[in-house]
Design a protein around this motif. Structure first.
Motif, mmCIF file in Angstrom:
data_model
loop_
_atom_site.group_PDB
_atom_site.id
_atom_site.type_symbol
_atom_site.label_atom_id
_atom_site.label_comp_id
_atom_site.label_asym_id
_atom_site.label_seq_id
_atom_site.Cartn_x
_atom_site.Cartn_y
_atom_site.Cartn_z
ATOM 1 N N PRO A 243 -5.052 2.047 -5.228
ATOM 2 C CA PRO A 243 -4.858 2.931 -4.078
ATOM 3 C C PRO A 243 -3.679 3.866 -4.295
ATOM 4 C CG PRO A 243 -3.975 0.765 -3.608
ATOM 5 C CD PRO A 243 -4.642 0.666 -4.946
ATOM 6 N N ARG A 244 -3.636 4.903 -3.522
ATOM 7 C CA ARG A 244 -2.467 5.782 -3.507
ATOM 8 C C ARG A 244 -1.540 5.242 -2.427
ATOM 9 N NH1 ARG A 244 -1.340 10.562 -0.438
ATOM 10 N NH2 ARG A 244 0.312 11.813 -1.403
ATOM 11 N N PHE A 245 -0.283 4.997 -2.792
ATOM 12 C CA PHE A 245 0.682 4.434 -1.852
ATOM 13 C C PHE A 245 1.330 5.557 -1.048
ATOM 14 C CE2 PHE A 245 1.225 1.184 -5.430
ATOM 15 C CZ PHE A 245 0.232 0.362 -4.907
ATOM 16 N N ILE A 268 11.701 5.958 0.028
ATOM 17 C CA ILE A 268 13.052 6.099 0.578
ATOM 18 C C ILE A 268 14.006 5.538 -0.474
ATOM 19 C CG2 ILE A 268 14.646 5.469 2.413
ATOM 20 C CD1 ILE A 268 12.255 5.148 4.267
ATOM 21 N N GLU A 269 14.807 6.384 -1.031
ATOM 22 C CA GLU A 269 15.724 5.950 -2.094
ATOM 23 C C GLU A 269 16.899 5.206 -1.477
ATOM 24 O OE1 GLU A 269 17.121 7.860 -6.284
ATOM 25 O OE2 GLU A 269 17.286 9.124 -4.510
ATOM 26 N N THR A 288 10.662 1.367 0.184
ATOM 27 C CA THR A 288 11.646 1.621 -0.875
ATOM 28 C C THR A 288 11.143 1.155 -2.233
ATOM 29 O OG1 THR A 288 12.841 -0.498 -0.832
ATOM 30 C CG2 THR A 288 13.418 1.114 0.837
ATOM 31 N N THR A 289 10.323 0.112 -2.225
ATOM 32 C CA THR A 289 9.816 -0.498 -3.453
ATOM 33 C C THR A 289 8.309 -0.617 -3.321
ATOM 34 O OG1 THR A 289 11.862 -1.806 -3.564
ATOM 35 C CG2 THR A 289 10.082 -2.434 -5.049
ATOM 36 N N ALA A 297 9.869 -8.240 -0.599
ATOM 37 C CA ALA A 297 10.207 -7.571 0.657
ATOM 38 C C ALA A 297 11.126 -8.454 1.508
ATOM 39 C CB ALA A 297 8.935 -7.236 1.426
ATOM 40 N N MET A 298 10.851 -9.749 1.531
ATOM 41 C CA MET A 298 11.725 -10.674 2.269
ATOM 42 C C MET A 298 13.154 -10.608 1.736
ATOM 43 S SD MET A 298 9.489 -14.160 2.610
ATOM 44 C CE MET A 298 8.137 -14.337 3.770
ATOM 45 N N GLY A 299 13.278 -10.652 0.408
ATOM 46 C CA GLY A 299 14.609 -10.613 -0.196
ATOM 47 C C GLY A 299 15.343 -9.331 0.115
#
Length: 327
Positions: A243-245, A268-269, A288-289, A297-299
């Motif tokens: 997919p395209r994110f 978002i940098e 961001t990632t 994502a939790m971390g």
């Protein structure tokens, strides 16, 4: 101010320490971290988690295979258990208001906060191939670490729609000896990709996919095969697409930020522990990632929550000294 005691500074009752936009794995993890530090925190979530279609979340230590919706429900309960607030709503506008932030909600209300965490995630923009959306998260997959084990040993067809597709095929070839790549987009494969696929024993079919054949099985849609443009039908148990994110970055841009462009899409940098270029604003998770799985994502959420709390500690200390000096 008494030594060893927390500094209390009078603030408006409707002003939160932190507002978190997005109640997925990153947002709820940050909220729990902040609430456990006795911060006034509110999570605002529109109820559209990216992984909702999936049967289970994987590589979540101690919660392997848990329903994504059940995982988030438990997370919301934990936030509330520590005194945090979770609102079912959507933020339609965000702006700076002096040294704080004002968020306008779709319901018509306004939330004010001293600090802001964007945990808005992303949207998977799927290839325009009939059947992909219907099977997404079940028999139509993209991540070998999220769902690959469940497809092990099965007939897997990879639809090459982007330069990442060859890499996907190589990863899924680790899980099955029956992987075929369909070069759906003519420019998706470079010569080196073809050489790598040949070395891994992955055949390449140079044609496009017409549609995914879908059958009903006990009220659930299941993959029956991949129909190609020439009418050939490839039998398959799973199909892999790229997919395209598309990051949900509109609120960041409204606040004055600019998305950084990467080969996989805009993000978002962030700097250390999720800090953005906008003072007072942090970000965490898939915005961001792009390739962050649930635990990553939790971390990021925990790190951002800790950073925001530390920032507020210093702000409160400075404010307390100012108040004392003015007496």
């Amino acid at each position: 101010m008494t030594a060893g005691r927390r500094l209390w500074v009078a603030r408006p009752a409707d002003l939160h320490d932190v507002a978190i936009i997005g109640g997925g794995s990153a947002g709820l993890s940050a909220a729990t971290t902040l609430a456990r530090s006795l911060r006034s925190v509110v999570v605002i979530d529109g109820g559209e988690p990216r992984n909702a279609p999936a049967d289970g979340a994987h590589n979540v230590l101690g919660q392997e295979g848990i329903s994504p919706l059940e995982l988030l429900a438990r997370g919301r309960d934990e936030v509330r258990g520590y005194g945090g607030e979770v609102r079912s709503d959507t933020v339609v506008d965000a702006r700076r208001d002096g040294d704080r932030f004002a968020l306008t909600l779709a319901s018509g209300g306004t939330v004010r906060a001293r600090r802001l965490l964007l945990a808005t995630g992303l949207v998977d923009e799927l290839p325009d191939i009939p059947g992909v959306a219907e099977l997404w998260g079940h028999d139509a997959l993209h991540c070998p670490y999220c769902h690959g084990y469940e497809a092990r040993g099965s007939r897997i067809v990879v639809l090459a729609t982007s330069p990442m597709s060859a890499h996907q095929a190589l990863l899924f070839a680790q899980l099955s000896d029956d992987v075929t790549l369909v070069a759906h987009a003519a420019d998706a494969l470079a010569e080196q990709d073809r050489a790598n696929l040949a070395a891994a024993g992955v055949p390449v079919i140079d044609t496009s996919a017409e549609r995914l054949r879908v059958r009903d099985e006990g009220g659930s849609a299941r993959l029956d095969g991949v129909e190609l443009a020439d009418g050939t039908v490839l039998k398959a148990d799973a199909v892999v697409v790229a997919p395209r994110f598309v990051v949900r970055g509109d609120l960041y841009e409204r606040l004055g930020g600019t998305l950084a462009q990467t080969p996989m899409g805009g993000v978002i940098e962030t700097g250390l522990m999720g800090a953005t270029a906008i003072p007072g604003v942090w970000a965490a998770g898939n915005n961001t990632t792009l390739n962050a799985v649930v635990t990553v994502a939790m971390g990021e959420g925990v790190s951002a929550g800790a950073a925001i709390n530390a920032d507020l500690v210093m702000a409160d200390l400075l404010l307390g000294k100012t108040v004392e000096h003015s007496r």
